[in-house]
Enzyme design. Structure first.
Site, PDB file in Angstrom:
ATOM      1  N   LYS A  52       1.435  11.580  -3.229  1.00 50.35           N
ATOM      2  CA  LYS A  52       1.251  10.536  -4.248  1.00 50.35           C
ATOM      3  C   LYS A  52       1.350  11.150  -5.653  1.00 50.35           C
ATOM      4  CE  LYS A  52      -0.377   7.196  -1.300  1.00 50.35           C
ATOM      5  NZ  LYS A  52      -1.776   6.995  -0.989  1.00 50.35           N
ATOM      6  N   SER A  62      -6.831  -0.135  -0.155  1.00 52.39           N
ATOM      7  CA  SER A  62      -6.240   1.199  -0.011  1.00 52.39           C
ATOM      8  C   SER A  62      -6.616   1.766   1.350  1.00 52.39           C
ATOM      9  CB  SER A  62      -6.758   2.104  -1.137  1.00 52.39           C
ATOM     10  OG  SER A  62      -6.732   3.462  -0.721  1.00 52.39           O
ATOM     11  N   CYS A  99      -8.836  -3.605  -4.604  1.00 54.73           N
ATOM     12  CA  CYS A  99      -7.585  -3.773  -3.850  1.00 54.73           C
ATOM     13  C   CYS A  99      -7.774  -3.423  -2.370  1.00 54.73           C
ATOM     14  CB  CYS A  99      -6.485  -2.931  -4.492  1.00 54.73           C
ATOM     15  SG  CYS A  99      -4.825  -3.362  -3.906  1.00 54.73           S
ATOM     16  N   ASP A 110      -1.369   4.886  -6.406  1.00 49.71           N
ATOM     17  CA  ASP A 110       0.081   4.716  -6.197  1.00 49.71           C
ATOM     18  C   ASP A 110       0.833   5.911  -6.733  1.00 49.71           C
ATOM     19  OD1 ASP A 110      -0.722   1.805  -5.763  1.00 49.71           O
ATOM     20  OD2 ASP A 110       1.413   1.879  -5.271  1.00 49.71           O
ATOM     21  N   ARG A 125      10.101  -1.153  -5.093  1.00 50.67           N
ATOM     22  CA  ARG A 125       8.854  -1.137  -5.876  1.00 50.67           C
ATOM     23  C   ARG A 125       8.806   0.157  -6.688  1.00 50.67           C
ATOM     24  NH1 ARG A 125       3.421  -3.357  -3.419  1.00 50.67           N
ATOM     25  NH2 ARG A 125       3.158  -3.929  -5.596  1.00 50.67           N
ATOM     26  N   ASN A 165      -2.865   2.921 -10.266  1.00 51.09           N
ATOM     27  CA  ASN A 165      -3.338   2.179  -9.090  1.00 51.09           C
ATOM     28  C   ASN A 165      -3.415   0.701  -9.464  1.00 51.09           C
ATOM     29  OD1 ASN A 165      -4.314   2.308  -6.312  1.00 51.09           O
ATOM     30  ND2 ASN A 165      -6.276   1.670  -7.131  1.00 51.09           N
ATOM     31  N   LYS A 166      -3.778  -0.107  -8.485  1.00 48.39           N
ATOM     32  CA  LYS A 166      -3.801  -1.562  -8.667  1.00 48.39           C
ATOM     33  C   LYS A 166      -4.443  -1.985  -9.980  1.00 48.39           C
ATOM     34  CE  LYS A 166      -2.359  -4.039  -6.641  1.00 48.39           C
ATOM     35  NZ  LYS A 166      -1.004  -4.538  -6.994  1.00 48.39           N
ATOM     36  N   GLY A 222       0.879  -1.181   0.000  1.00 51.71           N
ATOM     37  CA  GLY A 222       0.000   0.000   0.000  1.00 51.71           C
ATOM     38  C   GLY A 222       0.909   1.222   0.000  1.00 51.71           C
ATOM     39  N   ALA A 223       0.612   2.151  -0.914  1.00 46.43           N
ATOM     40  CA  ALA A 223       1.558   3.254  -1.152  1.00 46.43           C
ATOM     41  C   ALA A 223       1.822   4.136   0.071  1.00 46.43           C
ATOM     42  CB  ALA A 223       1.048   4.098  -2.319  1.00 46.43           C
ATOM     43  N   ALA A 224       0.791   4.410   0.868  1.00 51.19           N
ATOM     44  CA  ALA A 224       0.993   5.291   2.031  1.00 51.19           C
ATOM     45  C   ALA A 224       1.928   4.617   3.035  1.00 51.19           C
ATOM     46  CB  ALA A 224      -0.346   5.605   2.691  1.00 51.19           C
TER      47      ALA A 224
HETATM   48  C1  RUB Z   1      -1.889  -1.319  -3.465  1.00 46.59           C
HETATM   49  C2  RUB Z   1      -2.741  -0.365  -4.209  1.00 46.59           C
HETATM   50  C3  RUB Z   1      -3.439   0.699  -3.403  1.00 46.59           C
HETATM   51  C4  RUB Z   1      -2.552   1.960  -3.397  1.00 46.59           C
HETATM   52  C5  RUB Z   1      -3.063   2.976  -2.405  1.00 46.59           C
HETATM   53  O1  RUB Z   1      -1.127  -2.134  -4.304  1.00 46.59           O
HETATM   54  O2  RUB Z   1      -2.826  -0.363  -5.408  1.00 46.59           O
HETATM   55  O3  RUB Z   1      -4.669   1.017  -3.960  1.00 46.59           O
HETATM   56  O4  RUB Z   1      -1.232   1.625  -3.050  1.00 46.59           O
HETATM   57  O5  RUB Z   1      -2.986   2.443  -1.106  1.00 46.59           O
HETATM   58  P1  RUB Z   1      -0.162  -3.242  -3.639  1.00 46.59           P
HETATM   59  P2  RUB Z   1      -3.000   3.415   0.154  1.00 46.59           P
HETATM   60  O6  RUB Z   1      -1.035  -4.165  -2.844  1.00 46.59           O
HETATM   61  O7  RUB Z   1       0.483  -3.889  -4.822  1.00 46.59           O
HETATM   62  O8  RUB Z   1       0.841  -2.493  -2.774  1.00 46.59           O
HETATM   63  O9  RUB Z   1      -4.260   4.180   0.031  1.00 46.59           O
HETATM   64  O10 RUB Z   1      -2.993   2.498   1.354  1.00 46.59           O
HETATM   65  O11 RUB Z   1      -1.794   4.252   0.070  1.00 46.59           O
END
Ligand code: RUB
Length: 319
Positions: A236, A133, A131, A200, A61, A210-211, A19-21
């Site tokens: 982001k 998020s 996914c 992402d 990544r 995004n995913k 997850g990007a965050a």
């Molecule tokens: C995760 C994904 C999420 C974004 C945002 O992909 O696509 O939608 O990263 O996440 P993966 P967040 O599972 O391959 O890391 O909102 O938690 O930053």
């Protein structure tokens, strides 16, 4: 390099940390660990070690720009301290403070987005998610905590099944959630009031990485006249897309898609496993940032405000 940093990088690669965050906050923490455990008194060597650690973390990544932006934030502070002639003890403090600040800002941004985004959700709304998020789910949880009755459809999200994480997280909150296979999206999206996804990376033209599967959902939502919302903190937004670079799409191991046994049996078969896709801005109704709502076409303004108009020819992690 510190062993803990090597382990963190491995956990990001293997998606134990994902997850990007979360990735953004984790790499800031990793730089802090490397700085605090650094032995030596030469500021030049210290800076070079931190830059090398940043390059090592970047390689984990490629699509989540939160990773680069987090490192950019910490290294820019470090660079300023180094230019001011600070010693290693002082530079270590600068790295720790910058890493803490990044994490605090990130957590605050998530809260703010939840607050802003939940106002868009009405009692009785049906929401479709892809996914897992943390930012998108933050909005849904906040609306639920505010007493709104919500129903969620969660895409399974092959090949890594992050939809199960989403389903568990929402169930734990007491939210009505239904898990569906990715290919059932067209059937269920028609029942939704909003699709809410995370990001992402957001490009200068408002396109969102995004995913994998997100772009398909956006097309379907457009056709079904369902509101398509992206929840994304300003870190982001990808400053390098401003100077023309494209967002790199991560290709993951094919054995996430097919078993080794089947692959060996089906001689000559080609398999692809892109982890993300790009949703064009014209299919996005709204991006919710911690600074407020923007149309995707205004992404360029966020980039200008956050990073200025400078070029990114030399990144702070480069020697
Ligand atoms: C995760 C994904 C999420 C974004 C945002 O992909 O696509 O939608 O990263 O996440 P993966 P967040 O599972 O391959 O890391 O909102 O938690 O930053």
């Amino acid at each position: 390099m510190d062993k803990k940093v090597v382990d963190i990088a491995e956990d990001i690669k293997s998606m134990k940390i994902r997850g990007a965050a979360k990735i953004g906050r984790t790499v800031a923490e990793a730089l802090k660990i490397e700085a605090e455990n650094y032995k030596g008194n030469d500021p030049i060597k210290f800076v070079s070690d931190i830059k090398e650690t940043a390059r090592f973390l970047i390689a984990t990544r490629p699509t989540a720009v939160s990773l680069e932006n987090s490192l950019r934030y910490v290294l820019t502070e470090l660079e300023k301290g180094h230019n001011d002639g600070r010693d290693v003890t002082s530079l270590k403090k600068i790295v720790s403070k910058a890493a803490n600040d990044f994490c605090e800002n990130s957590n605050r941004a998530l809260e703010k987005i939840a607050e802003i985004g939940s106002k868009r959700i009405r009692d009785g709304d049906v929401i479709f998610v892809n996914c897992n998020s943390s930012v998108a789910l933050g909005i849904i949880k906040k609306a639920h905590r505010d007493g709104k009755k919500i129903k969620v459809y969660a895409n399974e999200t092959r090949p890594r099944f992050q939809g199960l994480l989403t389903a568990k997280e929402l169930l734990d909150e007491g939210i009505d959630v239904t898990l569906i296979v990715d290919s059932a999206a067209r059937l269920f999206i028609k029942r939704a009031n909003h699709v809410i996804t995370g990001a992402d990376a957001v490009a200068a033209n408002g396109a969102v990485a995004n995913k994998i599967g997100t772009a398909t959902l956006a097309l379907i939502a457009h056709e079904a006249r369902v509101n398509f919302i992206v929840a994304a903190e300003t870190y982001k937004f990808n400053p390098r897309t401003y100077s023309g670079e494209l967002i790199e799409i991560e290709e993951r191991d094919i054995f996430e898609v097919i078993s080794k046994e089947d692959y060996e049996r089906l001689k000559g078969l080609k398999v692809k496993n892109p982890a993300f896709d790009i949703t064009p801005p014209e299919y996005i109704d709204l991006i919710i940032t911690e600074k407020g709502l923007i149309a995707p076409q205004a992404a360029i303004l966020v980039l200008k405000e956050t990073y200025g108009l400078g070029s990114f020819e030399k990144e702070p992690w480069e020697d």
